[in-house]
Design an enzyme around this catalytic site. Structure first.
Site, short mmCIF file in Angstrom:
data_model
loop_
_atom_site.label_atom_id
_atom_site.label_comp_id
_atom_site.label_asym_id
_atom_site.label_seq_id
_atom_site.Cartn_x
_atom_site.Cartn_y
_atom_site.Cartn_z
N ASP A 119 -11.55 2.02 4.10
CA ASP A 119 -11.81 0.57 4.01
C ASP A 119 -13.30 0.28 3.86
O ASP A 119 -13.69 -0.86 3.58
CB ASP A 119 -11.33 -0.12 5.29
CG ASP A 119 -10.04 -0.88 5.10
OD1 ASP A 119 -9.73 -1.25 3.96
OD2 ASP A 119 -9.34 -1.10 6.11
N LYS A 153 0.84 -1.21 0.00
CA LYS A 153 0.00 0.00 0.00
C LYS A 153 0.87 1.25 0.00
O LYS A 153 0.60 2.21 -0.73
CB LYS A 153 -0.93 -0.02 1.21
CG LYS A 153 -2.04 -1.06 1.10
CD LYS A 153 -2.75 -1.33 2.41
CE LYS A 153 -3.69 -2.53 2.25
NZ LYS A 153 -4.28 -3.00 3.50
N GLN A 162 -5.05 -2.02 9.66
CA GLN A 162 -4.85 -3.31 9.01
C GLN A 162 -5.45 -4.42 9.87
O GLN A 162 -5.21 -4.50 11.07
CB GLN A 162 -3.35 -3.54 8.77
CG GLN A 162 -3.00 -4.79 8.00
CD GLN A 162 -3.49 -4.78 6.54
OE1 GLN A 162 -3.61 -3.72 5.93
NE2 GLN A 162 -3.78 -5.95 6.02
N1 GUN Z 1 -6.51 -7.30 5.75
C1 GUN Z 1 -6.63 -7.96 4.57
N2 GUN Z 1 -7.24 -7.18 3.67
C2 GUN Z 1 -7.49 -6.00 4.27
C3 GUN Z 1 -8.11 -4.79 3.85
O1 GUN Z 1 -8.56 -4.62 2.71
N3 GUN Z 1 -8.19 -3.81 4.77
C4 GUN Z 1 -7.73 -3.97 6.03
N4 GUN Z 1 -7.86 -2.96 6.86
N5 GUN Z 1 -7.17 -5.06 6.46
C5 GUN Z 1 -7.05 -6.08 5.58
#
Ligand code: GUN
Length: 295
Positions: free
Chosen positions: A121, A54, A98
């Site tokens: 998200d 990211k 996350q």
């Molecule tokens: N863990 C795996 N995929 C994601 C996601 O898209 N967002 C977040 N916050 N955690 C994740």
């Protein structure tokens, strides 16, 4: 039949160009650039790897990025304190905690503490509710990525029989809602399969578009796929492989080689949904920044 491979890196690169142009536009109008802060708790290797992905993608398109890393021993109060500070920081337009969080933390409570206007998200109840009502503000990035891949592949989604395997709040559920709505890349007839489904193969065999987000390698075998179906594999698991540099390789939920002989198009793992998911997160961050200036 040998399936076309849906190249997620190509789709992601197209989205990156669009976001980079949007960031430039934002900068001209507002001076600064959009900002994303990720919060990463504990030392789960997969989570660290996602967050690095990211950060790199943000840098590519000119989005400001920062990651707050804390030990797994953090308390709920400390974590909520971090989220509240980010809520109050005008340079931070998007907040991403996350997941999964360590067991002792209350995930729902943390997500609820995020300012819904910064919830890139799309997991805050307000944003989840807006999606249910057909008025999405931020939908989760993975479902947006899957939809974008289907659009780029020119798959006729209107009236298509879509079968989703998995009902998670991050993928299966919001994806079902997205594809049910009227509009381009949607308007489909959606079935969601899960651990309570009596005969998953009977459902998946009816699919024109089969989307698999079970998180378990080998979930979908060739006999479960309708000839000519489009197959999108959202799964990503690490399996031991001593021949690889790191001792593991990444694999999806679909038996790729055999299913490729039946499907008309299929997304690989890696190089499929993953890069597009990250690209759609960038879209959400740009959207959050633009929303912040428009009121
Ligand atoms: N863990 C795996 N995929 C994601 C996601 O898209 N967002 C977040 N916050 N955690 C994740």
């Amino acid at each position: 039949m040998t399936a076309r491979i849906i190249n997620g890196r190509e789709v992601a690169s197209k989205v990156h160009q669009e976001v980079a142009a949007g960031v430039e536009e934002y900068r001209k109008l507002n001076g600064g650039v959009p900002g994303l802060t990720a919060v990463l708790i504990g030392d789960d290797p997969a989570s660290h790897s996602y967050v690095r992905g990211k950060e790199r993608a943000c840098e590519k398109v000119g989005i400001n990025t920062d990651t707050i890393r804390r030990d797994a021993s953090i308390t709920q109060e400390e974590l909520i304190g971090i989220v509240e500070d980010l809520n109050n920081d005008p340079k931070v337009h998007g907040i991403l905690v996350q997941l999964p969080l360590p067991e002792h933390l209350d995930e729902a409570g943390v997500i609820h503490a995020i300012d819904p206007m910064k919830d890139v998200d799309g997991l805050h109840p307000e944003n989840a509710g807006l999606l249910v009502l057909g008025k999405p503000r931020f939908a989760p990035a993975t479902p947006l990525g899957v939809q974008r891949m289907l659009i780029e592949e020119n798959v006729e989604m209107k009236g298509a029989r879509v079968v989703i395997v998995g009902r998670s709040k991050l993928v299966g559920m919001p994806l079902a809602l997205l594809l049910l709505q009227k509009g381009p890349g949607a308007n489909s007839t959606v079935t969601v399969c899960h651990t309570g489904t009596k005969d998953i193969a009977a459902e998946t065999r009816r699919a024109d578009v089969l989307i698999v987000a079970a998180g378990m390698p080998g979930t979908i075998t060739a006999d479960m796929v309708n000839a000519g179906a489009v197959v999108i594999d959202v799964g990503i698991s690490r399996v031991d492989d001593p021949t690889r540099k790191h001792g593991y390789r990444l694999t999806g939920d679909v038996e790729f080689d055999r299913v490729s002989e039946v499907a008309s198009a299929i997304s690989p793992v890696p190089g499929g949904v993953g890069p597009v998911t990250i690209a759609m997160l960038l879209v959400n961050v740009l959207h959050a920044a633009n929303l912040a200036t428009s009121h």
